[in-house]
Design a protein around this motif. Structure first.
Motif, PDB file in Angstrom:
ATOM      1  N   VAL A   1       0.854  -1.188   0.000  1.00  0.00           N
ATOM      2  CA  VAL A   1       0.000   0.000   0.000  1.00  0.00           C
ATOM      3  C   VAL A   1       0.890   1.238   0.000  1.00  0.00           C
ATOM      4  O   VAL A   1       2.015   1.196   0.488  1.00  0.00           O
ATOM      5  CB  VAL A   1      -0.947  -0.024   1.229  1.00  0.00           C
ATOM      6  N   ASN A   2       0.390   2.326  -0.567  1.00  0.00           N
ATOM      7  CA  ASN A   2       1.167   3.562  -0.546  1.00  0.00           C
ATOM      8  C   ASN A   2       0.448   4.616   0.304  1.00  0.00           C
ATOM      9  O   ASN A   2      -0.693   4.425   0.725  1.00  0.00           O
ATOM     10  CB  ASN A   2       1.439   4.076  -1.968  1.00  0.00           C
ATOM     11  N   LEU A   3       1.115   5.707   0.539  1.00  0.00           N
ATOM     12  CA  LEU A   3       0.584   6.753   1.411  1.00  0.00           C
ATOM     13  C   LEU A   3      -0.705   7.345   0.848  1.00  0.00           C
ATOM     14  O   LEU A   3      -1.634   7.650   1.602  1.00  0.00           O
ATOM     15  CB  LEU A   3       1.638   7.842   1.620  1.00  0.00           C
ATOM     16  N   ASN A   4      -0.801   7.493  -0.455  1.00  0.00           N
ATOM     17  CA  ASN A   4      -2.014   8.043  -1.065  1.00  0.00           C
ATOM     18  C   ASN A   4      -3.228   7.152  -0.785  1.00  0.00           C
ATOM     19  O   ASN A   4      -4.331   7.644  -0.535  1.00  0.00           O
ATOM     20  CB  ASN A   4      -1.814   8.227  -2.571  1.00  0.00           C
ATOM     21  N   TYR A   5      -3.046   5.844  -0.794  1.00  0.00           N
ATOM     22  CA  TYR A   5      -4.132   4.916  -0.480  1.00  0.00           C
ATOM     23  C   TYR A   5      -4.623   5.142   0.949  1.00  0.00           C
ATOM     24  O   TYR A   5      -5.833   5.160   1.205  1.00  0.00           O
ATOM     25  CB  TYR A   5      -3.646   3.471  -0.660  1.00  0.00           C
ATOM     26  N   ILE A   6      -3.699   5.309   1.874  1.00  0.00           N
ATOM     27  CA  ILE A   6      -4.050   5.514   3.281  1.00  0.00           C
ATOM     28  C   ILE A   6      -4.791   6.843   3.453  1.00  0.00           C
ATOM     29  O   ILE A   6      -5.815   6.911   4.136  1.00  0.00           O
ATOM     30  CB  ILE A   6      -2.796   5.455   4.175  1.00  0.00           C
ATOM     31  N   GLN A   7      -4.303   7.889   2.820  1.00  0.00           N
ATOM     32  CA  GLN A   7      -4.958   9.190   2.897  1.00  0.00           C
ATOM     33  C   GLN A   7      -6.368   9.115   2.319  1.00  0.00           C
ATOM     34  O   GLN A   7      -7.301   9.704   2.868  1.00  0.00           O
ATOM     35  CB  GLN A   7      -4.140  10.244   2.146  1.00  0.00           C
ATOM     36  N   THR A   8      -6.536   8.383   1.246  1.00  0.00           N
ATOM     37  CA  THR A   8      -7.863   8.216   0.640  1.00  0.00           C
ATOM     38  C   THR A   8      -8.789   7.447   1.569  1.00  0.00           C
ATOM     39  O   THR A   8      -9.986   7.765   1.663  1.00  0.00           O
ATOM     40  CB  THR A   8      -7.736   7.511  -0.718  1.00  0.00           C
ATOM     41  N   ALA A   9      -8.269   6.468   2.278  1.00  0.00           N
ATOM     42  CA  ALA A   9      -9.086   5.727   3.248  1.00  0.00           C
ATOM     43  C   ALA A   9      -9.577   6.663   4.350  1.00  0.00           C
ATOM     44  O   ALA A   9     -10.743   6.602   4.755  1.00  0.00           O
ATOM     45  CB  ALA A   9      -8.290   4.565   3.840  1.00  0.00           C
ATOM     46  N   PHE A  10      -8.701   7.547   4.833  1.00  0.00           N
ATOM     47  CA  PHE A  10      -9.106   8.533   5.844  1.00  0.00           C
ATOM     48  C   PHE A  10     -10.201   9.431   5.281  1.00  0.00           C
ATOM     49  O   PHE A  10     -11.190   9.727   5.961  1.00  0.00           O
ATOM     50  CB  PHE A  10      -7.919   9.391   6.273  1.00  0.00           C
ATOM     51  N   ALA A  11     -10.025   9.888   4.043  1.00  0.00           N
ATOM     52  CA  ALA A  11     -11.022  10.759   3.407  1.00  0.00           C
ATOM     53  C   ALA A  11     -12.355  10.037   3.246  1.00  0.00           C
ATOM     54  O   ALA A  11     -13.417  10.630   3.452  1.00  0.00           O
ATOM     55  CB  ALA A  11     -10.505  11.250   2.059  1.00  0.00           C
ATOM     56  N   ASN A  12     -12.321   8.762   2.913  1.00  0.00           N
ATOM     57  CA  ASN A  12     -13.551   7.986   2.786  1.00  0.00           C
ATOM     58  C   ASN A  12     -14.252   7.812   4.125  1.00  0.00           C
ATOM     59  O   ASN A  12     -15.465   7.627   4.174  1.00  0.00           O
ATOM     60  CB  ASN A  12     -13.263   6.624   2.158  1.00  0.00           C
ATOM     61  N   ALA A  13     -13.489   7.879   5.210  1.00  0.00           N
ATOM     62  CA  ALA A  13     -14.076   7.789   6.550  1.00  0.00           C
ATOM     63  C   ALA A  13     -14.674   9.132   6.983  1.00  0.00           C
ATOM     64  O   ALA A  13     -15.369   9.204   7.994  1.00  0.00           O
ATOM     65  CB  ALA A  13     -13.029   7.341   7.557  1.00  0.00           C
ATOM     66  N   GLY A  14     -14.384  10.203   6.243  1.00  0.00           N
ATOM     67  CA  GLY A  14     -14.954  11.508   6.551  1.00  0.00           C
ATOM     68  C   GLY A  14     -13.962  12.520   7.101  1.00  0.00           C
ATOM     69  O   GLY A  14     -14.349  13.612   7.499  1.00  0.00           O
ATOM     70  N   PHE A  15     -12.684  12.187   7.114  1.00  0.00           N
ATOM     71  CA  PHE A  15     -11.676  13.061   7.708  1.00  0.00           C
ATOM     72  C   PHE A  15     -10.685  13.563   6.668  1.00  0.00           C
ATOM     73  O   PHE A  15     -10.288  12.819   5.770  1.00  0.00           O
ATOM     74  CB  PHE A  15     -10.925  12.318   8.817  1.00  0.00           C
ATOM     75  N   ASP A  16     -10.290  14.832   6.805  1.00  0.00           N
ATOM     76  CA  ASP A  16      -9.241  15.377   5.956  1.00  0.00           C
ATOM     77  C   ASP A  16      -7.932  14.667   6.292  1.00  0.00           C
ATOM     78  O   ASP A  16      -7.672  14.355   7.455  1.00  0.00           O
ATOM     79  CB  ASP A  16      -9.069  16.879   6.190  1.00  0.00           C
ATOM     80  N   ALA A  17      -7.115  14.426   5.293  1.00  0.00           N
ATOM     81  CA  ALA A  17      -5.825  13.762   5.490  1.00  0.00           C
ATOM     82  C   ALA A  17      -4.783  14.474   4.641  1.00  0.00           C
ATOM     83  O   ALA A  17      -4.798  14.356   3.419  1.00  0.00           O
ATOM     84  CB  ALA A  17      -5.916  12.295   5.103  1.00  0.00           C
ATOM     85  N   ASP A  18      -3.930  15.244   5.299  1.00  0.00           N
ATOM     86  CA  ASP A  18      -2.949  16.084   4.618  1.00  0.00           C
ATOM     87  C   ASP A  18      -3.687  16.994   3.634  1.00  0.00           C
ATOM     88  O   ASP A  18      -4.529  17.771   4.062  1.00  0.00           O
ATOM     89  CB  ASP A  18      -1.851  15.247   3.947  1.00  0.00           C
ATOM     90  N   ASP A  19      -3.407  16.880   2.346  1.00  0.00           N
ATOM     91  CA  ASP A  19      -4.031  17.763   1.359  1.00  0.00           C
ATOM     92  C   ASP A  19      -5.314  17.195   0.759  1.00  0.00           C
ATOM     93  O   ASP A  19      -5.960  17.845  -0.062  1.00  0.00           O
ATOM     94  CB  ASP A  19      -3.037  18.050   0.224  1.00  0.00           C
ATOM     95  N   ILE A  20      -5.689  16.001   1.159  1.00  0.00           N
ATOM     96  CA  ILE A  20      -6.888  15.368   0.611  1.00  0.00           C
ATOM     97  C   ILE A  20      -8.075  15.682   1.516  1.00  0.00           C
ATOM     98  O   ILE A  20      -8.053  15.417   2.709  1.00  0.00           O
ATOM     99  CB  ILE A  20      -6.690  13.839   0.481  1.00  0.00           C
TER     100      ILE A  20
END
Length: 133
Positions: free
Chosen positions: A80-99
């Motif tokens: 997995v890469n960092l972008n995948y993790i950030q997208t998972a956070f965003a899908n949960a409803g939370f901002d993640a870095d710039d996403i």
């Protein structure tokens, strides 16, 4: 000639096995500014537990720091890469870095978990980083 070929084959196999075993999990720190209360923490932990169980994504664990608004994530970089993790956070409803958070999930968050500029965040005199008793 056969012995040389066999030796080369064994050597290549040994190198490949050694390379695969040297992969180590990595840590990343993600800014999660609207993740500041125990309820938000619980929501993200539950979401990530489902994500890990369903996809075997390579995310090992998360450590959420409510006071600083950051989350440390340990993961396998070959899965997995960092972008995948950030997208998972965003899908949960939370901002993640710039996403930014996914709008439908963000709407489901309680008011304390919303962005400060939208009227969310902790209420004055009521710390929300501690679970109520």
């Amino acid at each position: 000639m056969k012995k040389l070929f066999l030796l080369a084959l064994i050597l290549v196999g040994f190198c490949a096995a050694t390379f695969a075993q040297n992969r180590k999990p990595e840590w990343a720190t993600i800014k999660t500014p609207n993740l500041r209360c125990w309820e938000c923490k619980k929501r993200l932990e539950d979401y990530m537990a489902r994500e890990i169980a369903q996809t075997e994504s390579g995310i090992i664990k998360t450590q959420i720091n409510l006071l600083s608004g950051t989350t440390r994530v340990q993961y396998w970089p070959d899965r997995v890469n960092l972008n995948y993790i950030q997208t998972a956070f965003a899908n949960a409803g939370f901002d993640a870095d710039d996403i930014k958070a996914e709008p439908d999930s963000y709407k489901k968050l309680p008011p304390a978990c919303k962005r400060v500029e939208e009227g969310g965040g902790p209420q004055k005199g009521k710390p929300c980083h501690m679970q109520p008793m």
